[in-house]
Scaffold this active site. Sequence first.
Site, PDB file in Angstrom:
ATOM      1  N   SER A 598       0.842  -1.199   0.000  1.00 36.98           N
ATOM      2  CA  SER A 598       0.000   0.000   0.000  1.00 36.98           C
ATOM      3  C   SER A 598       0.873   1.242   0.000  1.00 36.98           C
ATOM      4  CB  SER A 598      -0.898   0.010   1.239  1.00 36.98           C
ATOM      5  OG  SER A 598      -1.594   1.244   1.364  1.00 36.98           O
ATOM      6  N   TYR A 611      -2.886  -1.262  10.024  1.00 34.44           N
ATOM      7  CA  TYR A 611      -2.865  -1.468   8.575  1.00 34.44           C
ATOM      8  C   TYR A 611      -1.563  -0.946   7.977  1.00 34.44           C
ATOM      9  CZ  TYR A 611      -4.263  -1.212   3.654  1.00 34.44           C
ATOM     10  OH  TYR A 611      -4.324  -1.353   2.292  1.00 34.44           O
TER      11      TYR A 611
END
Length: 730
Positions: A598, A611
Amino acid sequence: MKSYRFVNYLWDDAQAASLDPVGRLVYRSNLLGSDQRITNTGGGNTSSKLTEKDPLSGQPVEVLWVKGSGGDLRTSKRENFSSLYQQKLIDLQSLYAARADKGLKAPAEDDMVGMYTHATFNLNPRASSIDTPLHSFIPAKFVDHMHPNAIIAIAASKHCEKLAQEIFGGEMAYVKWMRPGFELGLAMQEICRQNPKVKSIMMGQHGFISWADDEKACYTYTLDCIDKAAAFIEGKYEQKGGDAKAFGGAKYQTLEETQRRATLAAILPWLRGQVSQQKRFIGTIQDDAKILRFVNSKDAARLAELGTSCPDHFLRTKIKPLYVDWNPQAEDLAALKSKLAKAIEEYRKDYASYYNTCKHANSPAMRDPNPTVVLIPGLGMIAWGKDKSESRVTAEFYNCAVEVMRGAEAIDTYIALPQQEAFDIEYWLLEEAKLKRMPAEKELARQVVVVVGAGSGIGKETAHRIAKDGAQIVSVDMKADAAEATAKEITDKLGQGIGVAGSGISGCGPAVGLACNVTDRASVRAMLDQVALAYGGFDSIIVTAGVFWPSDTTGHIPDDKWAFTFNVNVTGSYIVGDEAFKTWKEQGLKGQLVLTTSANAAVAKKGSVAYDTSKAAANHLVRELAIELAPLVRVNGVAPATVVQGSAMFPRDRVVGSLAKYNIAFTEDEATESLVKKLAQFYADRTLTKAPITPADQAEAYFLLVSQRLSKTTGQILTVDGGLHEAFLR
């Protein structure tokens, strides 16, 4: 309505009456092609001689409508039939005779195929079949040429001509083996001239042709012949002891299903690597009762070595299959692998010898010498092809060959086509020209790509994108129904393909859906074993599965949610790569692993601590695995920025929460689509390109990394974030 034991009578008078003459030809063809006991996939052809208006003179002319080159009777449509002036085809006989009289019979055969274009009616673009003369020269309005197992069994028997007379009397003549073409058509014309009572002809080792002046009568008589042949064979078969004595009786016993599937899953990736030395193959296993009866039998080795008899069969299955004499009750997996390795090496040498012995000065170069059919006692048959459809058809054709051998051995002695004749069909220049006319293979053809997380969002989009370029797709998701839904979408779009052989998961098409929990090593192993059973192995794995668990307003995240986030986003990817590497090593074929990280891995953000840190770990996992799995497997990552559209990580409540967090105006009753669009644009406005990032944008990155366009790239993260300058390298 007539009643048959061994074929299905499907003619419907009302439906036939509603069609025009060409429509009835298509209808008759589809009925015949729908029953594999009548003809195999892609095999046989049908014709009608119809009166048409000449587009130039306006005068009535007789036109032969006949199934053109390629295609399949079961699925053929009007555009799959060529149309030719019947008189012009008849006139070609004098041209052929003149060339044959000069000793040019062989080249004249091939030249005539090129001349058919001069007989084309109404500029029909469909290329004519090499069987066109068979239909033209028989003096009947409607002609069926089929490849039924029952009649080929008689045609491939040592005393076939005598048996044809015994079964059919004088209404079926016999013509010895001749390559399909002009000379065979002339031979059939002469048979009809000498004996007007003949209604059909058995073609040595090939099949049969039948005719009538009424199309329903032609269809019915075709069924009559096949049913009569099958009844004769089955009667003799039962007299000889039936299944218990088939192929000399059983020599080996079948492994029970769980052990059989486990053994196949263990051996298939290695075997795929062995047969894919020149080009990669996709596999289909078959382990139903009929094929096991054959591979377990005493006569299997003898019959397999003889090869197939029908030209349609060995064009797919090669001159012969590879049979390995392995005792499933007394020998282990290591012994099987050792025997297979030696047998494959011997097979390649035999094939090269066959080519060198039979080749002509102008023969095409030798094709891939690896077997396309592998027979293993206790396990069954593995068939190989360039894609799932072709491997299913290969399996189907060898099933036909087995049934032919069963029938021939029941009534007589099975004989195969002589090697030179087989070679002249396999390496026929016209067949080579047909292969060269086929469209180029797509970029990811012959590849099996596993997409983990394909049930929604980026994973679903990626599965569709990869499939578009020719890969076989394994759609994997935590939820079985979501995985299967994506696989069904792909199959519905691309079609199931032809061929129906296989059992269980092996009967799948261009995509299959499987459930898997990436945090559970046993679940991952079970999924990869299922992939081996479905396709023989795999080439690339893309992991898009991931979870997001937000921190609360104080910045806290529960310990179990922290662990859960790392389990899925990091440990899951490691387990997938680690288990897959075992299979990649067995295959010995280069592979690709693409993980999903990400933009957040490089940009710290409030509210997503678990995350973001898990994705930073995933970034480094890419680098570590690139080292661990080299040089066999390239490992890369794709780092998306926030993708809202279609993402399972953005349900409505999270979208609403994010809009509120960023003070973006919305109403509680606003449509979810509108809310998603607002949030996506907000994220886009933070980037340099100012455009929302979609799943399709990400899918293109995954495609690049599993293709060979970036074949020297490994250990890298490909960022697709719209230009998020905070994530620039620092």
